[in-house]
Design a protein around this motif. Structure first.
Motif, PDB file in Angstrom:
ATOM      1  N   HIS A   1       0.824  -1.199   0.000  1.00  0.00           N
ATOM      2  CA  HIS A   1       0.000   0.000   0.000  1.00  0.00           C
ATOM      3  C   HIS A   1       0.863   1.256   0.000  1.00  0.00           C
ATOM      4  CE1 HIS A   1      -2.496  -3.266   1.538  1.00  0.00           C
ATOM      5  NE2 HIS A   1      -3.537  -2.593   1.087  1.00  0.00           N
ATOM      6  N   ALA A   2       0.328   2.307  -0.604  1.00  0.00           N
ATOM      7  CA  ALA A   2       1.075   3.568  -0.693  1.00  0.00           C
ATOM      8  C   ALA A   2       0.151   4.749  -0.447  1.00  0.00           C
ATOM      9  CB  ALA A   2       1.769   3.658  -2.057  1.00  0.00           C
ATOM     10  N   GLY A   3      -0.400   5.323  -1.525  1.00  0.00           N
ATOM     11  CA  GLY A   3      -1.188   6.544  -1.386  1.00  0.00           C
ATOM     12  C   GLY A   3      -2.636   6.280  -1.038  1.00  0.00           C
ATOM     13  N   MET A   4      -2.900   5.993   0.223  1.00  0.00           N
ATOM     14  CA  MET A   4      -4.277   5.766   0.657  1.00  0.00           C
ATOM     15  C   MET A   4      -4.452   6.182   2.109  1.00  0.00           C
ATOM     16  SD  MET A   4      -4.404   1.607   1.013  1.00  0.00           S
ATOM     17  CE  MET A   4      -4.233   1.360  -0.745  1.00  0.00           C
ATOM     18  N   LYS A   5      -5.701   6.461   2.477  1.00  0.00           N
ATOM     19  CA  LYS A   5      -6.019   6.838   3.849  1.00  0.00           C
ATOM     20  C   LYS A   5      -7.444   6.391   4.160  1.00  0.00           C
ATOM     21  CE  LYS A   5      -7.536  11.499   2.511  1.00  0.00           C
ATOM     22  NZ  LYS A   5      -7.293  12.956   2.664  1.00  0.00           N
ATOM     23  N   GLN A   6      -7.827   6.514   5.417  1.00  0.00           N
ATOM     24  CA  GLN A   6      -9.171   6.129   5.826  1.00  0.00           C
ATOM     25  C   GLN A   6     -10.165   7.227   5.481  1.00  0.00           C
ATOM     26  OE1 GLN A   6     -10.114   3.026   7.350  1.00  0.00           O
ATOM     27  NE2 GLN A   6     -12.081   3.862   6.662  1.00  0.00           N
ATOM     28  N   GLY A   7     -11.228   6.871   4.732  1.00  0.00           N
ATOM     29  CA  GLY A   7     -12.322   7.790   4.472  1.00  0.00           C
ATOM     30  C   GLY A   7     -13.446   7.552   5.459  1.00  0.00           C
ATOM     31  N   LYS A   8     -14.611   8.101   5.188  1.00  0.00           N
ATOM     32  CA  LYS A   8     -15.739   7.963   6.113  1.00  0.00           C
ATOM     33  C   LYS A   8     -16.231   6.521   6.212  1.00  0.00           C
ATOM     34  CE  LYS A   8     -17.517  12.697   5.782  1.00  0.00           C
ATOM     35  NZ  LYS A   8     -18.662  13.550   5.400  1.00  0.00           N
ATOM     36  N   SER A   9     -16.302   5.838   5.075  1.00  0.00           N
ATOM     37  CA  SER A   9     -16.844   4.480   5.088  1.00  0.00           C
ATOM     38  C   SER A   9     -15.916   3.443   4.479  1.00  0.00           C
ATOM     39  CB  SER A   9     -18.177   4.450   4.331  1.00  0.00           C
ATOM     40  OG  SER A   9     -17.991   4.891   2.994  1.00  0.00           O
ATOM     41  N   CYS A  10     -14.823   3.894   3.885  1.00  0.00           N
ATOM     42  CA  CYS A  10     -13.879   2.959   3.268  1.00  0.00           C
ATOM     43  C   CYS A  10     -12.537   3.657   3.096  1.00  0.00           C
ATOM     44  CB  CYS A  10     -14.398   2.481   1.913  1.00  0.00           C
ATOM     45  SG  CYS A  10     -14.509   3.804   0.670  1.00  0.00           S
ATOM     46  N   LEU A  11     -11.532   2.905   2.639  1.00  0.00           N
ATOM     47  CA  LEU A  11     -10.264   3.524   2.301  1.00  0.00           C
ATOM     48  C   LEU A  11     -10.425   4.350   1.040  1.00  0.00           C
ATOM     49  CD1 LEU A  11      -7.724   0.599   2.903  1.00  0.00           C
ATOM     50  CD2 LEU A  11      -8.315   2.476   4.443  1.00  0.00           C
ATOM     51  N   ILE A  12      -9.700   5.464   0.961  1.00  0.00           N
ATOM     52  CA  ILE A  12      -9.726   6.309  -0.233  1.00  0.00           C
ATOM     53  C   ILE A  12      -8.296   6.631  -0.640  1.00  0.00           C
ATOM     54  CG2 ILE A  12     -11.989   7.317   0.249  1.00  0.00           C
ATOM     55  CD1 ILE A  12     -10.572   9.781   1.368  1.00  0.00           C
ATOM     56  N   SER A  13      -8.132   6.992  -1.911  1.00  0.00           N
ATOM     57  CA  SER A  13      -6.792   7.302  -2.411  1.00  0.00           C
ATOM     58  C   SER A  13      -6.280   8.597  -1.799  1.00  0.00           C
ATOM     59  CB  SER A  13      -6.808   7.401  -3.935  1.00  0.00           C
ATOM     60  OG  SER A  13      -7.542   8.531  -4.362  1.00  0.00           O
ATOM     61  N   ASP A  14      -4.963   8.668  -1.663  1.00  0.00           N
ATOM     62  CA  ASP A  14      -4.326   9.842  -1.051  1.00  0.00           C
ATOM     63  C   ASP A  14      -2.957  10.058  -1.691  1.00  0.00           C
ATOM     64  OD1 ASP A  14      -3.919  11.991   0.702  1.00  0.00           O
ATOM     65  OD2 ASP A  14      -2.929  10.710   2.180  1.00  0.00           O
ATOM     66  N   GLY A  15      -2.961  10.178  -3.012  1.00  0.00           N
ATOM     67  CA  GLY A  15      -1.701  10.342  -3.726  1.00  0.00           C
ATOM     68  C   GLY A  15      -1.810   9.777  -5.124  1.00  0.00           C
ATOM     69  N   GLY A  16      -0.739   9.933  -5.889  1.00  0.00           N
ATOM     70  CA  GLY A  16      -0.748   9.474  -7.274  1.00  0.00           C
ATOM     71  C   GLY A  16      -0.670   7.971  -7.412  1.00  0.00           C
TER      72      GLY A  16
END
Length: 423
Positions: free
Chosen positions: A362-377
């Motif tokens: 894993h690399a560019g991701m973070k926790q969103g409200k209901s699931c993981l979301i992208s956080d980078g290229g």
């Protein structure tokens, strides 16, 4: 022992995961890490890599045996120097030694002085002088921003317009420049490109494998340069004899040169290389593991990485064994628009790799409200192993084909040229 890894990307996930597999290791921490690492038992530490005092305090309070630094920016900013100053063990070059990567001018001048094979070059700070040189030399030509650019500060200009635009971006607009803008302009090389990795301590160096990265964004090596869209290891086109040639004519003189220049190197040397019709040439040096090469190189390592690093830090010769009966190939999944205007906050489904034969870093991701979301290229990296490169490629692409994610893309041709070479 407890270990600390600095960084947040797929490279650091691969390093930390490899450390967790060691019987010597009790806990692996990663600062800041990313949420995807937690599934492998890696403990996240909410401290930024540029917060030196907080990292030092954490390492002392948790009795960290030693720290491994992943990203180049931490080396450039002197994190190793800060750890060294307070007597904490750390694996990585200090700020002066990191100039091997952080200053393209230093690296080129070092190679010229010590007869290490590299492309012919000139260095410019003035836009008009640089443009005049390009017009005189003709295209294709290579233009590199001097300094850190996350793998994106190199333009292979096939036309005069591309060269002019690159010089304007780098010298007039200061893209990638931390201080006064400067460029290295090099002759264009053609040949087989590959990367060789070695762990280094002073004049001692230990071969750790070869890989081939795919820098361009799109299939057929089209599109802009990226931090890397996929990689595989080993490289069938690179013979054992060529590996020995690199060690003797590039790695050995480089580590000796760094000692001679009062910049002894400790850490990872990554040599970006090309075998041309005129012989071996160094394209660039990096002062750390590459991303995504690390994710395939470490899968080929048949040794306890924590033991290896511990031995080097304690002045012992480590035992490094590489698997000789398998290949690892991996593909980067990136957000639409990467590496320029990248879409953000893409919802990411749960990634079920059971039975796929794949590993996800894993690399560019973070926790969103209901699931993981992208956080980078570059969002994540799918790696697979096989007894042949084709088998590894098939596994990786089978997983990707059956697990599509909207608003993402990846290359479909990682390893294809090497597979054709082996037929």
């Amino acid at each position: 022992m407890k270990l600390l890894v600095i960084g947040s990307g797929g490279r650091e996930h691969a390093i930390a995961k490899k450390f967790t597999e060691s019987s010597l290791v009790e806990t692996v921490y990663c600062a800041k890490g990313n949420i995807g690492m937690k599934k492998d038992g890696i403990q996240l530490v909410d401290i930024a890599e540029n917060d030196h005092q907080a990292l030092i305090h954490f390492a002392k309070s948790e009795k960290i045996a030693w720290t491994f630094i992943g990203p180049e920016i931490a080396l450039f900013e002197g994190l190793v120097d800060a750890f060294d100053k307070v007597g904490l063990k750390v694996f990585g070059p200090n700020k002066k030694a990191a100039d091997l990567e952080c200053s393209k001018q230093f690296a080129k001048d070092l190679m010229k002085k010590y007869a290490i094979p590299t492309a012919a070059y000139e260095i410019f700070e003035d836009y008009h002088a640089a443009l005049a040189y390009v017009e005189e030399q003709g295209v294709p030509i290579v233009i590199k921003a001097d300094g850190l650019a996350a793998g994106k500060g190199v333009v292979v200009a096939m036309t005069l317009m591309e060269a002019t635009n690159a010089l304007s971006e780098m010298l007039l607009k200061g893209k990638f420049a931390a201080g006064k803008p400067k460029v290295v302009i090099e002759e264009y090389l053609e040949g087989e490109e590959f990367s060789l990795f070695a762990l280094v301590n002073g004049t001692k160096y230990y071969y750790t494998g070869v890989a081939q990265d795919h820098k361009r964004a799109y299939d057929g090596d089209k599109g802009p340069n990226t931090g890397g869209m996929g990689a595989y290891s080993p490289v069938p086109q690179v013979s054992d004899a060529l590996i020995q040639e690199v060690l003797e004519t590039v790695i050995k003189p480089t580590v000796n040169a760094m000692v001679a220049e009062a910049r002894p190197f400790k850490g990872v040397i990554y040599a970006g290389l090309m075998m041309t019709k005129k012989g071996l040439r160094v394209i660039e040096f990096n002062a750390r593991f590459g991303d995504p090469e690390t994710q395939v190189i470490l899968n080929q390592l048949d040794s306890d990485l924590a033991q290896v690093i511990d031995d080097i830090l304690n002045g012992k010769d480590p035992v490094i064994k590489l698997h000789t009966d398998r290949y690892t190939l991996g593909v980067v999944v990136a957000a639409e628009g990467y590496p320029e205007k990248t879409i953000t906050d893409i919802p990411l489904p749960q990634m079920n790799i059971a039975g796929s034969g794949c590993t996800i870093y894993h690399a560019g991701m973070k926790q969103g409200k209901s699931c993981l979301i992208s956080d980078g290229g570059r969002i994540f990296f799918v790696a697979a192993q096989g007894s042949t490169l084709k088998e590894a490629q098939d596994k990786a692409y089978h997983y990707l084909t059956n697990n599509p994610i909207a608003h993402t893309f990846y290359r479909f041709d990682i390893g294809e040229q090497a597979i054709q070479f082996t037929k």
